[in-house]
Write a protein that holds these residues in place. Sequence first.
Motif, PDB file in Angstrom:
ATOM      1  N   LEU A 167       8.429  -2.075   5.313  1.00  0.00           N
ATOM      2  CA  LEU A 167       6.983  -2.245   5.457  1.00  0.00           C
ATOM      3  C   LEU A 167       6.253  -1.643   4.264  1.00  0.00           C
ATOM      4  CD1 LEU A 167       4.463  -2.987   7.129  1.00  0.00           C
ATOM      5  CD2 LEU A 167       4.696  -0.773   8.286  1.00  0.00           C
ATOM      6  N   PHE A 168       6.761  -0.539   3.767  1.00  0.00           N
ATOM      7  CA  PHE A 168       6.155   0.127   2.621  1.00  0.00           C
ATOM      8  C   PHE A 168       6.164  -0.780   1.384  1.00  0.00           C
ATOM      9  CE2 PHE A 168       7.252   2.824  -1.149  1.00  0.00           C
ATOM     10  CZ  PHE A 168       5.977   3.311  -1.387  1.00  0.00           C
ATOM     11  N   THR A 169       7.283  -1.449   1.122  1.00  0.00           N
ATOM     12  CA  THR A 169       7.353  -2.336  -0.044  1.00  0.00           C
ATOM     13  C   THR A 169       6.375  -3.499   0.083  1.00  0.00           C
ATOM     14  OG1 THR A 169       9.201  -3.556   0.965  1.00  0.00           O
ATOM     15  CG2 THR A 169       9.752  -1.753  -0.518  1.00  0.00           C
ATOM     16  N   TRP A 170       6.183  -4.016   1.297  1.00  0.00           N
ATOM     17  CA  TRP A 170       5.221  -5.095   1.490  1.00  0.00           C
ATOM     18  C   TRP A 170       3.791  -4.617   1.245  1.00  0.00           C
ATOM     19  CZ3 TRP A 170       7.613  -7.397   6.592  1.00  0.00           C
ATOM     20  CH2 TRP A 170       8.695  -8.216   6.239  1.00  0.00           C
ATOM     21  N   CYS A 171       3.482  -3.419   1.722  1.00  0.00           N
ATOM     22  CA  CYS A 171       2.141  -2.863   1.479  1.00  0.00           C
ATOM     23  C   CYS A 171       1.908  -2.657  -0.017  1.00  0.00           C
ATOM     24  CB  CYS A 171       1.978  -1.540   2.226  1.00  0.00           C
ATOM     25  SG  CYS A 171       1.956  -1.687   4.033  1.00  0.00           S
ATOM     26  N   PHE A 182       0.321   7.539  -1.444  1.00  0.00           N
ATOM     27  CA  PHE A 182      -0.405   7.713  -0.185  1.00  0.00           C
ATOM     28  C   PHE A 182       0.205   6.842   0.912  1.00  0.00           C
ATOM     29  CE2 PHE A 182      -3.775   6.180   2.675  1.00  0.00           C
ATOM     30  CZ  PHE A 182      -4.133   7.388   3.266  1.00  0.00           C
ATOM     31  N   LEU A 183       0.491   5.593   0.581  1.00  0.00           N
ATOM     32  CA  LEU A 183       1.125   4.700   1.557  1.00  0.00           C
ATOM     33  C   LEU A 183       2.496   5.216   1.964  1.00  0.00           C
ATOM     34  CD1 LEU A 183       0.243   1.152   0.196  1.00  0.00           C
ATOM     35  CD2 LEU A 183      -0.554   2.180   2.316  1.00  0.00           C
ATOM     36  N   LEU A 184       3.234   5.761   1.006  1.00  0.00           N
ATOM     37  CA  LEU A 184       4.551   6.322   1.302  1.00  0.00           C
ATOM     38  C   LEU A 184       4.441   7.464   2.298  1.00  0.00           C
ATOM     39  CD1 LEU A 184       7.588   6.465   0.746  1.00  0.00           C
ATOM     40  CD2 LEU A 184       7.085   7.951  -1.207  1.00  0.00           C
ATOM     41  N   SER A 185       3.436   8.313   2.139  1.00  0.00           N
ATOM     42  CA  SER A 185       3.229   9.422   3.070  1.00  0.00           C
ATOM     43  C   SER A 185       2.953   8.916   4.478  1.00  0.00           C
ATOM     44  CB  SER A 185       2.060  10.295   2.596  1.00  0.00           C
ATOM     45  OG  SER A 185       2.287  10.794   1.300  1.00  0.00           O
ATOM     46  N   ILE A 186       2.116   7.891   4.604  1.00  0.00           N
ATOM     47  CA  ILE A 186       1.782   7.345   5.921  1.00  0.00           C
ATOM     48  C   ILE A 186       3.017   6.756   6.592  1.00  0.00           C
ATOM     49  CG2 ILE A 186       0.423   5.618   7.146  1.00  0.00           C
ATOM     50  CD1 ILE A 186      -1.203   7.961   6.072  1.00  0.00           C
ATOM     51  N   VAL A 187       3.804   6.000   5.838  1.00  0.00           N
ATOM     52  CA  VAL A 187       4.997   5.370   6.407  1.00  0.00           C
ATOM     53  C   VAL A 187       6.006   6.422   6.852  1.00  0.00           C
ATOM     54  CG1 VAL A 187       7.014   3.953   5.849  1.00  0.00           C
ATOM     55  CG2 VAL A 187       4.735   3.212   5.150  1.00  0.00           C
ATOM     56  N   ILE A 188       6.198   7.464   6.058  1.00  0.00           N
ATOM     57  CA  ILE A 188       7.150   8.523   6.418  1.00  0.00           C
ATOM     58  C   ILE A 188       6.690   9.254   7.673  1.00  0.00           C
ATOM     59  CG2 ILE A 188       8.107  10.738   5.687  1.00  0.00           C
ATOM     60  CD1 ILE A 188       8.154   9.654   2.844  1.00  0.00           C
ATOM     61  N   LEU A 189       5.404   9.526   7.776  1.00  0.00           N
ATOM     62  CA  LEU A 189       4.882  10.220   8.956  1.00  0.00           C
ATOM     63  C   LEU A 189       5.119   9.418  10.230  1.00  0.00           C
ATOM     64  CD1 LEU A 189       1.526  11.659   7.557  1.00  0.00           C
ATOM     65  CD2 LEU A 189       3.513  12.976   8.304  1.00  0.00           C
ATOM     66  N   PHE A 190       4.877   8.116  10.163  1.00  0.00           N
ATOM     67  CA  PHE A 190       5.042   7.294  11.360  1.00  0.00           C
ATOM     68  C   PHE A 190       6.515   6.975  11.642  1.00  0.00           C
ATOM     69  CE2 PHE A 190       0.503   6.564  10.840  1.00  0.00           C
ATOM     70  CZ  PHE A 190       0.073   6.543  12.168  1.00  0.00           C
ATOM     71  N   SER A 191       7.333   6.883  10.602  1.00  0.00           N
ATOM     72  CA  SER A 191       8.756   6.597  10.826  1.00  0.00           C
ATOM     73  C   SER A 191       9.472   7.771  11.461  1.00  0.00           C
ATOM     74  CB  SER A 191       9.434   6.231   9.493  1.00  0.00           C
ATOM     75  OG  SER A 191       9.440   7.335   8.604  1.00  0.00           O
ATOM     76  N   VAL A 194       3.830  15.638  -6.086  1.00  0.00           N
ATOM     77  CA  VAL A 194       3.060  15.009  -7.158  1.00  0.00           C
ATOM     78  C   VAL A 194       1.581  15.384  -7.033  1.00  0.00           C
ATOM     79  CG1 VAL A 194       2.314  12.819  -8.163  1.00  0.00           C
ATOM     80  CG2 VAL A 194       4.684  13.108  -7.428  1.00  0.00           C
ATOM     81  N   LEU A 195       1.066  15.408  -5.805  1.00  0.00           N
ATOM     82  CA  LEU A 195      -0.326  15.794  -5.604  1.00  0.00           C
ATOM     83  C   LEU A 195      -0.541  17.268  -5.941  1.00  0.00           C
ATOM     84  CD1 LEU A 195      -3.152  15.008  -4.715  1.00  0.00           C
ATOM     85  CD2 LEU A 195      -2.489  15.480  -2.347  1.00  0.00           C
ATOM     86  N   MET A 196       0.418  18.112  -5.546  1.00  0.00           N
ATOM     87  CA  MET A 196       0.321  19.535  -5.893  1.00  0.00           C
ATOM     88  C   MET A 196       0.352  19.715  -7.405  1.00  0.00           C
ATOM     89  SD  MET A 196       2.798  21.239  -2.980  1.00  0.00           S
ATOM     90  CE  MET A 196       2.499  22.924  -3.534  1.00  0.00           C
ATOM     91  N   ALA A 197       1.236  18.978  -8.067  1.00  0.00           N
ATOM     92  CA  ALA A 197       1.321  19.069  -9.528  1.00  0.00           C
ATOM     93  C   ALA A 197       0.014  18.632 -10.174  1.00  0.00           C
ATOM     94  CB  ALA A 197       2.484  18.215 -10.034  1.00  0.00           C
ATOM     95  N   TYR A 198      -0.637  17.632  -9.604  1.00  0.00           N
ATOM     96  CA  TYR A 198      -1.898  17.143 -10.146  1.00  0.00           C
ATOM     97  C   TYR A 198      -2.948  18.251 -10.121  1.00  0.00           C
ATOM     98  CZ  TYR A 198      -5.826  14.014 -11.062  1.00  0.00           C
ATOM     99  OH  TYR A 198      -6.919  13.409 -11.623  1.00  0.00           O
TER     100      TYR A 198
END
Length: 332
Positions: A162-166, A264-273, A294-298
């Motif tokens: 689903l993540f790749t489709w998004c 961001f999409l990856l985070s959502i998919v991991i949380l729900f999976s 990556v966000l922390m590094a930013y």
Amino acid sequence: MIQQFRTSNPLNILLLAITAILLRVVFLYNLTSETSQPFAELLGNLLVQQIYYPHIDTSLNIILAGLVVFVQALLLNRIVNNHNLLNKQTYLPALFFVIVCSVLTPFLTLSMPLLCNFLLLYVFNKLILSYKKSDAISVYFDLGLVVGIATILYFPMIGLLLFTWCCLIILRPFYWREWISSLVAFLLVMFFLAVYYFYNNKLTNFLDIWQPFQTPLNLFINIKYSQYLVLLPIVATLFLGLLSLQENFYKSFVMVRKGFLVLFLLSIVILFSFYLSPDFAIIHFILLAVPVCVLMAYYFLYAKRKWIYETLFFTIIVFILYFQLGITTFNF
């Protein structure tokens, strides 16, 4: 420390290795003498006839897990720098990957989700590469194969399909063959797995793999919140990172914006999976290490007040070491 890792000095690789060791040496003496073999469940699912699954010595387990995390950190850092997602060459993604993969005690040992981070990094890199390709059918076919293999290793990874489709919506103009190619590749892997089960007269076991889809969602999970106080400085860093990203989001290159949308999409998919995991183990969330670090590094790369970001970094390290000393068991 942060000032050093902001640069692309090769010396940071040595410092990264030292950091990975220090974040594990404290916990090394707090485990029992043996830990479960992480491949036991996989071998059982693949019908490998093995009466006794060997255990791994605690010290060896932690050392191997630390080595895996170190290699993954360097791979992630190379991906981020190659695609210029932070607009600067830095070792901060690698540093925070090592830290995030050490923040909770279950993260310190070998597990299937930890090993699946290799496949997650491959998927993330391929998705970013597909943005500049005129024809990405072969890329998404490869991604479908990888997602199929990852699903065999750890079933919640099926969410990556689903993540790749998004990501196709974000990264590519609509082309139906690219959407179909990933699905065909995934089904191809499942077909060969079904044939394998059928050949061993265990086709019903293949159907059992899909039982998580029939399990009702457990929305109320018993959590000992005192064990998660270690996450407070990391949550604070993520909040500051989101504020910093919001300020500069539309000033960044298109590739940078799309890269963070993918994360961001990856985070959502991991949380729900997580709800597809049969045992609801907290180790599942080690898959969040990639988008989180990556966000922390930013934030730490663009933070201007040295005393604030150095103090925050020091607080993160102190919290991790303190909870490793204070918590010898971790239940979820």
